[in-house]
Enzyme design. Structure first.
Site, PDB file in Angstrom:
ATOM      1  N   ARG A  26       4.963  19.336  23.116  1.00 21.11           N
ATOM      2  CA  ARG A  26       6.258  19.696  23.692  1.00 21.11           C
ATOM      3  C   ARG A  26       6.359  21.215  23.891  1.00 21.11           C
ATOM      4  O   ARG A  26       5.773  22.003  23.147  1.00 21.11           O
ATOM      5  CB  ARG A  26       7.397  19.188  22.825  1.00 21.11           C
ATOM      6  CG  ARG A  26       7.435  19.713  21.427  1.00 21.11           C
ATOM      7  CD  ARG A  26       8.595  19.083  20.646  1.00 21.11           C
ATOM      8  NE  ARG A  26       8.135  18.353  19.481  1.00 21.11           N
ATOM      9  CZ  ARG A  26       8.737  17.289  18.983  1.00 21.11           C
ATOM     10  NH1 ARG A  26       9.821  16.818  19.546  1.00 21.11           N
ATOM     11  NH2 ARG A  26       8.260  16.661  17.934  1.00 21.11           N
ATOM     12  N   GLU A  79      13.634  22.159  23.199  1.00 23.17           N
ATOM     13  CA  GLU A  79      12.324  21.679  23.625  1.00 23.17           C
ATOM     14  C   GLU A  79      12.420  20.817  24.884  1.00 23.17           C
ATOM     15  O   GLU A  79      13.427  20.147  25.117  1.00 23.17           O
ATOM     16  CB  GLU A  79      11.696  20.832  22.518  1.00 23.17           C
ATOM     17  CG  GLU A  79      11.516  21.567  21.205  1.00 23.17           C
ATOM     18  CD  GLU A  79      11.175  20.651  20.053  1.00 23.17           C
ATOM     19  OE1 GLU A  79      10.470  21.105  19.144  1.00 23.17           O
ATOM     20  OE2 GLU A  79      11.622  19.479  20.069  1.00 23.17           O
ATOM     21  N   LYS A 119      12.225  14.675  28.336  1.00 22.74           N
ATOM     22  CA  LYS A 119      13.432  14.767  27.520  1.00 22.74           C
ATOM     23  C   LYS A 119      13.709  16.225  27.214  1.00 22.74           C
ATOM     24  O   LYS A 119      12.791  16.989  26.911  1.00 22.74           O
ATOM     25  CB  LYS A 119      13.276  13.983  26.216  1.00 22.74           C
ATOM     26  CG  LYS A 119      14.536  14.035  25.328  1.00 22.74           C
ATOM     27  CD  LYS A 119      14.423  13.136  24.118  1.00 22.74           C
ATOM     28  CE  LYS A 119      13.551  13.719  23.036  1.00 22.74           C
ATOM     29  NZ  LYS A 119      13.557  12.899  21.805  1.00 22.74           N
ATOM     30  N   ALA A 177      21.922  11.387   9.968  1.00 23.89           N
ATOM     31  CA  ALA A 177      22.161  10.607  11.186  1.00 23.89           C
ATOM     32  C   ALA A 177      21.069   9.585  11.483  1.00 23.89           C
ATOM     33  O   ALA A 177      21.314   8.585  12.157  1.00 23.89           O
ATOM     34  CB  ALA A 177      22.314  11.554  12.379  1.00 23.89           C
ATOM     35  N   THR A 189      14.772  14.336   6.231  1.00 26.99           N
ATOM     36  CA  THR A 189      15.686  15.436   5.935  1.00 26.99           C
ATOM     37  C   THR A 189      15.736  16.391   7.121  1.00 26.99           C
ATOM     38  O   THR A 189      14.880  16.365   7.999  1.00 26.99           O
ATOM     39  CB  THR A 189      15.249  16.185   4.664  1.00 26.99           C
ATOM     40  OG1 THR A 189      13.936  16.713   4.853  1.00 26.99           O
ATOM     41  CG2 THR A 189      15.232  15.243   3.472  1.00 26.99           C
ATOM     42  N   GLY A 221      10.951  13.784   8.909  1.00 30.94           N
ATOM     43  CA  GLY A 221      11.697  15.035   8.991  1.00 30.94           C
ATOM     44  C   GLY A 221      10.889  16.259   9.377  1.00 30.94           C
ATOM     45  O   GLY A 221      11.421  17.195   9.956  1.00 30.94           O
ATOM     46  N   ASP A 224       9.116  18.096  11.707  1.00 30.57           N
ATOM     47  CA  ASP A 224       8.902  17.934  13.146  1.00 30.57           C
ATOM     48  C   ASP A 224       8.914  19.244  13.914  1.00 30.57           C
ATOM     49  O   ASP A 224       9.135  19.258  15.127  1.00 30.57           O
ATOM     50  CB  ASP A 224       9.948  16.980  13.730  1.00 30.57           C
ATOM     51  CG  ASP A 224      11.376  17.449  13.481  1.00 30.57           C
ATOM     52  OD1 ASP A 224      11.555  18.534  12.885  1.00 30.57           O
ATOM     53  OD2 ASP A 224      12.308  16.735  13.884  1.00 30.57           O
ATOM     54  N   LYS A 251       8.409  23.489   9.005  1.00 27.62           N
ATOM     55  CA  LYS A 251       9.273  22.471   8.420  1.00 27.62           C
ATOM     56  C   LYS A 251       8.420  21.308   7.922  1.00 27.62           C
ATOM     57  O   LYS A 251       7.798  20.608   8.722  1.00 27.62           O
ATOM     58  CB  LYS A 251      10.288  21.975   9.446  1.00 27.62           C
ATOM     59  CG  LYS A 251      11.261  20.928   8.901  1.00 27.62           C
ATOM     60  CD  LYS A 251      12.181  20.429  10.002  1.00 27.62           C
ATOM     61  CE  LYS A 251      13.120  19.358   9.473  1.00 27.62           C
ATOM     62  NZ  LYS A 251      13.893  18.715  10.556  1.00 27.62           N
TER      63      LYS A 251
END
Length: 352
Positions: A55, A66, A79, A149, A211, A235, A237, A241
């Protein structure tokens, strides 16, 4: 899928947030997840046909924006997505997105859709699809660490696609855990609220980490992960992180979507670039084994890849004729004479 006449190429179907919710509720969330997983599996099995690129990311101290493009030679899709963990404190979504499908032959767009809800659905469907091949046989209990979420979508996808019926929930914010448990209360789960990650993973066959903080965190330590477990790491990604201690990676068989992207953004950014990984599409095509023993620790290092968004958009577009939940946008200028765009503008002045 994308056949359109010249007469309607300037009109683009648009799926709004309201439309997306109506589509999902009309079909049923579980049915959408299963249907989307079928589209994902179909596209993963024709992986070689797709253009593939990591990406295109614009990072800042606040987050990341992104673009995620791909094409199978017939259809092009992309996207737009952001990731801003700080947004939650301001009452905003940490992730928002929209997407487009276009005809390769003409370059004309044929779908514009919200993808905040759709991304949550496709992420969960991808996780559960991978677990079909990687989770231990008879798995029925999943720990979900990070109850934001994405958590309910993960639970429902694993229930619908792999048969998970027990979930153990933990979040550093107890209100998030209460929210998740409340939303899943009528979904035939046995739900246990846990006070620590250690408590959550006890007895779990699958561990999902999802997370949001943009930092190198240690959500799971090596001593928390027993033999035979499947880890669904969602999480981690983006660069910088992560959620897992590196020792877990060294004793796991690691499965990824697209290595050039995952080595930048996934848990494996902690490892040497030569550390072996298995591409998930190879497992799904039967070219490489997935889980090979009951004691094996499998890890799906999921960062999200453009082909998954392509599959999700393709699935939604194929539902429009039966659900009817979309609007037509007059989005593309369509002069009678293709070379006379200026004349089209002048003629519009007579109507003002």
């Amino acid at each position: 899928m994308l056949n359109q006449t010249k007469q309607n190429l300037s009109i683009v179907p648009f799926v709004s947030v309201d439309d997306m919710m109506k589509i999902v509720l009309q079909i049923g969330i579980e049915n959408v997840l299963k249907g989307m997983a079928d589209y994902l599996e179909s596209d993963f099995k024709r992986w070689a046909l797709f253009d593939k690129t990591p990406r295109v990311a614009s990072h800042s101290a606040e987050g990341v924006i992104e673009l995620m493009p791909t094409s199978d030679g017939d259809v092009y899709g992309f996207k737009y997505v952001n990731g801003h963990p700080k947004n939650m404190k301001e009452g905003l979504q940490t992730v928002t997105a929209f997407g487009v499908l276009s005809q390769v032959a003409s370059g004309y767009p044929v779908l514009l859709s919200e993808m905040t809800i759709l991304t949550a659905l496709r992420t969960a469907a991808t996780s559960a699809m991978a677990a079909k091949y990687l989770a231990p046989r008879g798995a029925d209990c999943m720990a979900i660490i990070g109850n934001g979420a994405q958590s309910e979508f993960q639970a429902l996808a694993f229930q619908a696609i792999t048969g998970i019926n027990r979930i153990r929930l933990y979040d550093i914010d107890p209100q998030a855990t209460q929210k998740c448990a409340r939303n899943l209360a009528d979904r035939s789960f046995q739900i246990e609220l846990c006070n620590s990650p250690q408590e959550a993973v006890e007895g779990a066959h699958i561990i999902t980490t999802c997370t949001a903080d943009k930092q190198n965190a240690t959500i799971l330590t090596d001593n928390m992960v027993g033999s035979g477990v499947h880890i669904n790491a969602v999480g981690g990604d983006c660069p910088g992180k992560t959620e897992l201690h590196a020792d877990i990676l060294h004793r796991s068989t690691i499965f990824v979507e697209y290595p050039p992207q995952t080595r930048i953004e996934g848990e494996i950014q902690q490892l040497d670039d030569n550390h072996p990984v298995v591409e998930l599409w190879q497992v799904m095509r039967g070219e490489v084994p997935g889980r090979v023993s009951a004691e094996q620790v499998t890890l799906f290092d999921s960062v999200g890849f453009a082909i998954e968004d392509f599959s999700a958009l393709r699935y939604i577009r194929d539902q429009l004729s039966t659900t009817g939940h979309f609007a037509n946008l007059d989005m593309i200028a369509d002069p009678d004479e293709p070379r006379d765009l200026f004349g089209m503008l002048l003629r519009a002045a007579d109507k003002v």
